[in-house]
Design a protein around this motif. Structure first.
Motif, PDB file in Angstrom:
ATOM      1  N   PRO A 108       0.924  -0.769  -0.085  1.00 13.90           N
ATOM      2  CA  PRO A 108       0.042  -0.079   0.120  1.00 13.90           C
ATOM      3  C   PRO A 108       1.151   1.164   0.235  1.00 13.90           C
ATOM      4  CG  PRO A 108      -0.675  -1.533   2.157  1.00 13.90           C
ATOM      5  CD  PRO A 108       0.704  -2.278   1.022  1.00 13.90           C
ATOM      6  N   ALA A 109       1.947   1.281   0.687  1.00 18.57           N
ATOM      7  CA  ALA A 109       2.492   2.320   1.016  1.00 18.57           C
ATOM      8  C   ALA A 109       2.934   2.709  -0.735  1.00 18.57           C
ATOM      9  CB  ALA A 109       3.464   2.180   1.368  1.00 18.57           C
ATOM     10  N   ALA A 110       3.992   1.757  -1.152  1.00 19.08           N
ATOM     11  CA  ALA A 110       4.771   2.094  -2.258  1.00 19.08           C
ATOM     12  C   ALA A 110       3.957   2.297  -3.569  1.00 19.08           C
ATOM     13  CB  ALA A 110       5.833   0.684  -2.178  1.00 19.08           C
ATOM     14  N   VAL A 111       2.902   1.557  -3.539  1.00 23.26           N
ATOM     15  CA  VAL A 111       1.976   1.103  -4.816  1.00 23.26           C
ATOM     16  C   VAL A 111       1.021   2.249  -5.140  1.00 23.26           C
ATOM     17  CG1 VAL A 111       1.059  -0.366  -6.930  1.00 23.26           C
ATOM     18  CG2 VAL A 111       3.342  -0.916  -5.089  1.00 23.26           C
ATOM     19  N   HIS A 112       0.273   2.086  -4.354  1.00 25.66           N
ATOM     20  CA  HIS A 112      -1.234   2.122  -3.763  1.00 25.66           C
ATOM     21  C   HIS A 112      -0.635   4.104  -3.885  1.00 25.66           C
ATOM     22  CE1 HIS A 112      -5.393   3.380  -2.193  1.00 25.66           C
ATOM     23  NE2 HIS A 112      -5.512   3.612  -3.739  1.00 25.66           N
ATOM     24  N   GLY A 113       0.298   4.026  -2.544  1.00 22.77           N
ATOM     25  CA  GLY A 113       0.547   5.377  -1.493  1.00 22.77           C
ATOM     26  C   GLY A 113       1.494   6.839  -3.134  1.00 22.77           C
ATOM     27  N   SER A 114       1.817   5.583  -3.756  1.00 23.23           N
ATOM     28  CA  SER A 114       2.733   6.321  -5.627  1.00 23.23           C
ATOM     29  C   SER A 114       1.055   6.930  -6.573  1.00 23.23           C
ATOM     30  CB  SER A 114       3.760   5.522  -6.016  1.00 23.23           C
ATOM     31  OG  SER A 114       3.089   4.593  -6.438  1.00 23.23           O
ATOM     32  N   PHE A 115       0.031   6.782  -5.885  1.00 22.10           N
ATOM     33  CA  PHE A 115      -0.464   6.799  -7.084  1.00 22.10           C
ATOM     34  C   PHE A 115      -1.583   7.433  -7.059  1.00 22.10           C
ATOM     35  CE2 PHE A 115       0.044   2.852  -9.388  1.00 22.10           C
ATOM     36  CZ  PHE A 115       0.458   2.979  -9.959  1.00 22.10           C
ATOM     37  N   VAL A 116      -1.527   7.827  -5.380  1.00 19.14           N
ATOM     38  CA  VAL A 116      -2.310   8.643  -5.062  1.00 19.14           C
ATOM     39  C   VAL A 116      -2.252   9.601  -4.753  1.00 19.14           C
ATOM     40  CG1 VAL A 116      -3.989   8.939  -2.382  1.00 19.14           C
ATOM     41  CG2 VAL A 116      -3.967   6.728  -3.565  1.00 19.14           C
ATOM     42  N   ASN A 117      -0.648   9.737  -4.152  1.00 17.60           N
ATOM     43  CA  ASN A 117      -0.022  10.773  -3.556  1.00 17.60           C
ATOM     44  C   ASN A 117       0.403  11.624  -4.851  1.00 17.60           C
ATOM     45  OD1 ASN A 117      -0.456  11.657  -1.041  1.00 17.60           O
ATOM     46  ND2 ASN A 117       0.658   9.777  -0.896  1.00 17.60           N
ATOM     47  N   TRP A 118       0.355  11.136  -6.592  1.00 14.52           N
ATOM     48  CA  TRP A 118       0.908  11.716  -8.220  1.00 14.52           C
ATOM     49  C   TRP A 118       1.615  12.767  -7.783  1.00 14.52           C
ATOM     50  CZ3 TRP A 118       3.682   7.726 -10.448  1.00 14.52           C
ATOM     51  CH2 TRP A 118       4.086   8.254 -11.416  1.00 14.52           C
ATOM     52  N   ASP A 119       0.833  13.332  -7.358  1.00 19.76           N
ATOM     53  CA  ASP A 119       1.062  15.020  -7.872  1.00 19.76           C
ATOM     54  C   ASP A 119       1.739  15.399  -6.428  1.00 19.76           C
ATOM     55  OD1 ASP A 119      -1.528  14.468  -5.663  1.00 19.76           O
ATOM     56  OD2 ASP A 119      -2.206  17.226  -7.357  1.00 19.76           O
ATOM     57  N   ASN A 120       2.201  14.976  -5.582  1.00 21.51           N
ATOM     58  CA  ASN A 120       2.400  15.898  -4.260  1.00 21.51           C
ATOM     59  C   ASN A 120       4.136  15.672  -4.046  1.00 21.51           C
ATOM     60  OD1 ASN A 120       3.596  16.057  -1.348  1.00 21.51           O
ATOM     61  ND2 ASN A 120       2.196  15.282  -0.817  1.00 21.51           N
ATOM     62  N   PRO A 121       4.421  16.821  -4.809  1.00 20.14           N
ATOM     63  CA  PRO A 121       6.645  16.887  -4.829  1.00 20.14           C
ATOM     64  C   PRO A 121       7.023  16.103  -3.867  1.00 20.14           C
ATOM     65  CG  PRO A 121       5.375  19.335  -4.324  1.00 20.14           C
ATOM     66  CD  PRO A 121       4.212  18.491  -4.129  1.00 20.14           C
ATOM     67  N   LYS A 122       6.317  15.984  -2.445  1.00 21.67           N
ATOM     68  CA  LYS A 122       7.457  14.892  -1.082  1.00 21.67           C
ATOM     69  C   LYS A 122       7.516  13.371  -1.638  1.00 21.67           C
ATOM     70  CE  LYS A 122       7.626  19.346   1.425  1.00 21.67           C
ATOM     71  NZ  LYS A 122       7.212  19.880   2.843  1.00 21.67           N
ATOM     72  N   ARG A 123       6.407  13.334  -2.790  1.00 20.83           N
ATOM     73  CA  ARG A 123       5.955  11.729  -2.556  1.00 20.83           C
ATOM     74  C   ARG A 123       7.267  11.147  -2.453  1.00 20.83           C
ATOM     75  NH1 ARG A 123       5.659   8.708  -7.091  1.00 20.83           N
ATOM     76  NH2 ARG A 123       5.772  10.471  -8.683  1.00 20.83           N
ATOM     77  N   ASP A 124       8.251  11.740  -3.367  1.00 18.93           N
ATOM     78  CA  ASP A 124       9.554  10.432  -3.732  1.00 18.93           C
ATOM     79  C   ASP A 124      10.607  10.686  -2.333  1.00 18.93           C
ATOM     80  OD1 ASP A 124       8.820   9.846  -6.525  1.00 18.93           O
ATOM     81  OD2 ASP A 124       9.149  10.866  -6.794  1.00 18.93           O
ATOM     82  N   VAL A 125       9.851  11.228  -1.202  1.00 14.95           N
ATOM     83  CA  VAL A 125      10.742  11.669  -0.040  1.00 14.95           C
ATOM     84  C   VAL A 125       9.977  10.793   0.363  1.00 14.95           C
ATOM     85  CG1 VAL A 125      12.135  12.690   1.131  1.00 14.95           C
ATOM     86  CG2 VAL A 125      12.402  13.206  -1.064  1.00 14.95           C
ATOM     87  N   THR A 126       8.746  10.717   0.667  1.00 15.77           N
ATOM     88  CA  THR A 126       8.082  10.114   1.835  1.00 15.77           C
ATOM     89  C   THR A 126       8.234   8.240   1.962  1.00 15.77           C
ATOM     90  OG1 THR A 126       6.785  11.489   2.522  1.00 15.77           O
ATOM     91  CG2 THR A 126       6.039   9.332   2.807  1.00 15.77           C
ATOM     92  N   LEU A 127       8.563   8.143   0.087  1.00 18.94           N
ATOM     93  CA  LEU A 127       8.288   6.476   0.063  1.00 18.94           C
ATOM     94  C   LEU A 127       9.588   5.908  -0.220  1.00 18.94           C
ATOM     95  CD1 LEU A 127       6.158   6.765  -3.544  1.00 18.94           C
ATOM     96  CD2 LEU A 127       5.843   5.908  -0.676  1.00 18.94           C
ATOM     97  N   ALA A 128      10.263   7.004  -0.275  1.00 20.87           N
ATOM     98  CA  ALA A 128      12.185   6.489   0.313  1.00 20.87           C
ATOM     99  C   ALA A 128      12.114   6.356   1.487  1.00 20.87           C
ATOM    100  CB  ALA A 128      13.015   7.301  -1.192  1.00 20.87           C
TER     101      ALA A 128
END
Length: 152
Positions: A125-145
Motif C-alpha cells: 500500500p505504501a509503495a504502490v497505492h501511495g504513489s498513485f494517490v499522492n502522484w501530484d505531491n512533490p514530496k512523494r518520492d522522499v516519503t516513499l524512500a
C-alpha cells in the motif's frame, strides 16, 4: 511579504500506537526477557520464543501506523482499510504463534508466510497505492524512500 498559513495540529496518535508496540517488543516483555532467560531450560526457552515472536509481531503491526497514516492522510478510508488489514493479519499471526499445535515444525512455512504477508500488506500500500494517490505531491518520492528503505 510572507503569507501567513494557518497552523494545523499535528496528529500524534499513530506515533503513540507505534511507541508502546516498540517498547513491548524491545524493553518490557518480549525480546529482552526471552534472550535473558532462554538458557534456563528447553521448555522455558520454547515458551519465551513464542512471546518473543509475539512481540516482534506487535512491533511489525505498530510500525506501519505512522507511515500508512501519513501517506493516506487525505484519504482516511484507505488508511483505515490498510491499518485494519495489517492489524487483523497481525492478530491472526499472534493467535497462530500462541497455538502449540501450530508451533510445530510442520507449520514453519505457514508461519513464515504469515510474517511475509504482514510485511507485504504494509509495503505494497505504501509503495504502490501511495504513489498513485499522492502522484501530484512533490514530496512523494522522499516519503516513499523512507518507507521502503529505512536506511535512506
Amino acid at each position: 511579504m510572507d503569507i501567513a498559513r494557518p497552523l494545523t495540529p499535528v496528529t500524534r496518535w499513530p506515533f503513540f500506537v507505534f511507541l508502546p508496540g516498540s517498547m513491548f517488543c524491545l524493553l518490557f516483555l518480549s525480546s529482552s526477557i526471552c534472550h535473558l532467560f532462554s538458557c534456563h531450560s528447553y521448555n522455558l526457552n520454547i515458551k519465551l520464543l513464542r512471546i518473543d515472536y509475539k512481540g516482534i509481531t506487535v512491533m511489525i503491526i505498530t510500525s506501519f501506523f505512522p507511515p500508512i497514516y501519513s501517506i493516506f492522510r487525505c484519504n482516511s478510508h484507505w488508511h483505515f482499510i490498510y491499518l485494519g488489514g495489517i492489524t487483523a493479519t497481525g492478530i491472526f499471526t499472534i493467535i497462530t504463534l500462541l497455538s502449540p499445535s501450530l508451533s510445530t515444525s510442520k507449520f514453519r512455512t505457514f508461519r513464515a508466510l504469515l510474517f511475509s504477508s504482514m510485511g507485504f500488506f504494509g509495503i505494497v500500500p505504501a509503495a504502490v497505492h501511495g504513489s498513485f494517490v499522492n502522484w501530484d505531491n512533490p514530496k512523494r518520492d522522499v516519503t516513499l524512500a523512507y518507507e521502503v528503505d529505512p536506511n535512506s
